[in-house]
Design an enzyme around this catalytic site. Sequence first.
Site, PDB file in Angstrom:
ATOM      1  N   LEU A   6      -5.119  56.971 -32.600  1.00  0.00           N
ATOM      2  CA  LEU A   6      -6.512  56.665 -32.926  1.00  0.00           C
ATOM      3  C   LEU A   6      -7.067  57.610 -33.970  1.00  0.00           C
ATOM      4  CD1 LEU A   6      -7.968  56.020 -29.337  1.00  0.00           C
ATOM      5  CD2 LEU A   6      -7.162  54.344 -31.012  1.00  0.00           C
ATOM      6  N   GLY A   7      -6.645  58.832 -33.960  1.00  0.00           N
ATOM      7  CA  GLY A   7      -7.155  59.807 -34.912  1.00  0.00           C
ATOM      8  C   GLY A   7      -6.549  61.159 -34.646  1.00  0.00           C
ATOM      9  N   GLY A  11      -5.569  68.392 -32.438  1.00  0.00           N
ATOM     10  CA  GLY A  11      -4.411  67.562 -32.162  1.00  0.00           C
ATOM     11  C   GLY A  11      -4.710  66.108 -32.448  1.00  0.00           C
ATOM     12  N   TYR A  12      -4.185  65.246 -31.596  1.00  0.00           N
ATOM     13  CA  TYR A  12      -4.239  63.815 -31.844  1.00  0.00           C
ATOM     14  C   TYR A  12      -4.850  63.085 -30.655  1.00  0.00           C
ATOM     15  CZ  TYR A  12      -0.918  65.013 -35.508  1.00  0.00           C
ATOM     16  OH  TYR A  12      -0.303  65.588 -36.601  1.00  0.00           O
ATOM     17  N   LYS A  24      -6.175  62.624 -25.344  1.00  0.00           N
ATOM     18  CA  LYS A  24      -6.343  63.680 -26.351  1.00  0.00           C
ATOM     19  C   LYS A  24      -5.374  64.797 -26.006  1.00  0.00           C
ATOM     20  CE  LYS A  24     -10.355  65.104 -27.922  1.00  0.00           C
ATOM     21  NZ  LYS A  24     -11.699  65.756 -27.994  1.00  0.00           N
ATOM     22  N   ASP A  51     -21.473  70.329 -30.653  1.00  0.00           N
ATOM     23  CA  ASP A  51     -20.701  69.484 -31.570  1.00  0.00           C
ATOM     24  C   ASP A  51     -21.297  68.083 -31.635  1.00  0.00           C
ATOM     25  OD1 ASP A  51     -18.762  68.979 -33.422  1.00  0.00           O
ATOM     26  OD2 ASP A  51     -17.190  68.554 -31.955  1.00  0.00           O
TER      27      ASP A  51
END
EC number: 2.7.11.1
Length: 700
Positions: free
Chosen positions: A343-344, A349-350, A365, A461
């Site tokens: 997904l991204g 990380g990823y 995640k 964030d």
Amino acid sequence: MAEGQSPENSPPSPTPPSPSSSDNQQQSSPPPSDSSSPSPPAPPPPDDSSNGSPQPPSSDSQSPPSPQGNNNNDGNNGNNNNDNNNNNNGNNNNDNNNGNNKDNNNNGNNNNGNNNNGNDNNGNNNNGNNNDNNNQNNGGGSNNRSPPPPSRNSDRNSPSPPRALAPPRSSGGGSNSSGNNEPNTAAIVGIVAGAGLLFLVMILFCVCCCRKKKKKHQMPYYAGNGYATGKGDQYQQQQYNNQSDHVMNLSQQYPGSNGNNNWMNSPPPPPPGSWQPSPPPPPPPVSGGMNGNSSDFSSNYSGPHGPSVPPPHPSVALGFNKSTFTYDELAAATQGFSQSRLLGQGGFGYVHKGILPNGKEIAVKSLKAGSGQGEREFQAEVDIISRVHHRFLVSLVGYCIAGGQRMLVYEFLPNDTLEFHLHGKSGKVLDWPTRLKIALGSAKGLAYLHEDCHPRIIHRDIKASNILLDESFEAKVADFGLAKLSQDNVTHVSTRIMGTFGYLAPEYASSGKLTDRSDVFSFGVMLLELVTGRRPVDLTGEMEDSLVDWARPICLNAAQDGDYSELVDPRLENQYEPHEMAQMVACAAAAVRHSARRRPKMSQIVRALEGDATLDDLSEGGKAGQSSFLGRGSSSDYDSSTYSADMKKFRKVALDSHEYGASSEYGNTSEYGLDPSSSSSEEIRRGGANNNKTTPSRDH
């Protein structure tokens, strides 16, 4: 009376009658009158009178009870006087009758005096020579006047009649005793019934207490593991926790393992997975059983309180929060963390999309291996997110700690993020009502973090890529990976500069000073994105100023003349409500004030967006005499040059430390098609080369 005082009409010397005549006379009923009549006894009706009516002699008050037909006095040949009769009371069974009392048991024929023995006494008594005797023996008047049973007088004077009358007396007595016993029996029955009812109530009470204890044991599983802080049932709001995108983690793509790995949620599904109740930070590495056997799943699921918390039905959205997955389960769900499921990616990380054996979609995640920074964020996110449950917040539904692998598991939301719909290739334009709904929902979620959590939580964030959208475009604030628990008396939490450039508050970017008003600033930037459709930082380099610097003067002019055409996203084609636009612009302008002290609270922004507060209420965060809209004219506020200097300083720090954008989870590989706001590092590099040293910022 004396023996010679018989009535004048009575025969002078009655001869003993023949047995037959005596029988007839004995059977004759006494005369109807009360007095002793001299008339000879007329032949009475047939034998049934003597046999059927034992004439009780008791009612004649002047004479004692008759000797019950036992006129057996010695030598009383038909001349039984009163004295003799009195003496014969109770002597009915004597032997002086010369064997004439063989038939003493006359069965109550007390008054006839005919003992059926044929003796002289019977004949004399039946002739009525003795009036008193006849009154007593024949019961002349008493037989007619005493329908009641021979009760009191006969009982007192003769023992044998009571024997004949004993049944009625005993029956009467028995009825009285039974009547007295009836209340006692009813009372005993009532007492027994009451005791039984009380016993049943006590049993029910004990059962209820046991059930409550069992329910309390279910929660300790989470509370004891550091997951729950008493914020309420972690599983009651799972209906709201439908969010799962950004998950900061490493993408070490490991070969996928066999696919039959079960998720902790599926009650009995085949794939085994271990669902251990151990706390996330220190849980032991996943024990054996990465082969996906159902036996491994059940053994790991049992845990200390496993049986008391049964897994929910697959129809329930992802079931329990904060469940432990094995690495093989997540690898199977993501097809070995394949590129097609990516997904991204970001600094940590990823993020991969996964599908559990029960068909539920998740977002995994994964943290980069060996990234101390990522591990710290992992610990913070697991510790904090697990405590927070709200309709407009994403909840952590699982995690994995297997050796050096640390992963977070969220629900997957197919409607992507706000960033995707505002700046991505969705091909659709968010209409104004949807934008307002997203702004209001995310404001409520952030207000919950700031004011309803204890200790309060600062997100650190806030950005468009961390606002997830469900099928109805309800906003969900996600990614607490940078959040820290902040005590009321602690403001300098960390000097590490986190977050995404373009959303950071001036004071936080320059000094690392952290308050809830830093989140308010970031939220104001996001509101400007919703209004204008622009990114926080221009990635093309065509616009040197940030979105905040560009929008400030325009917001001021629009507030004065009510013209928002220059500020509003042209894709809306002026399809919006002017008063709603005025509310959102006022909230955005107040939230991005230079001075942190003059920014409103998130709860005030929520009320303003709902229309429950006037725009002047947004100035309550500032001091008296200061501008109520943009905060201009105060010596304590940053001016534009100071803010620009702080931004330049932050850019330089971010370039040197390479920490900028670390919290972003979506990079150029994001499915959203565009670099997220965090990937503006290229823009930083372009602008950072020309930056000079700046004076340190001041936060008054």
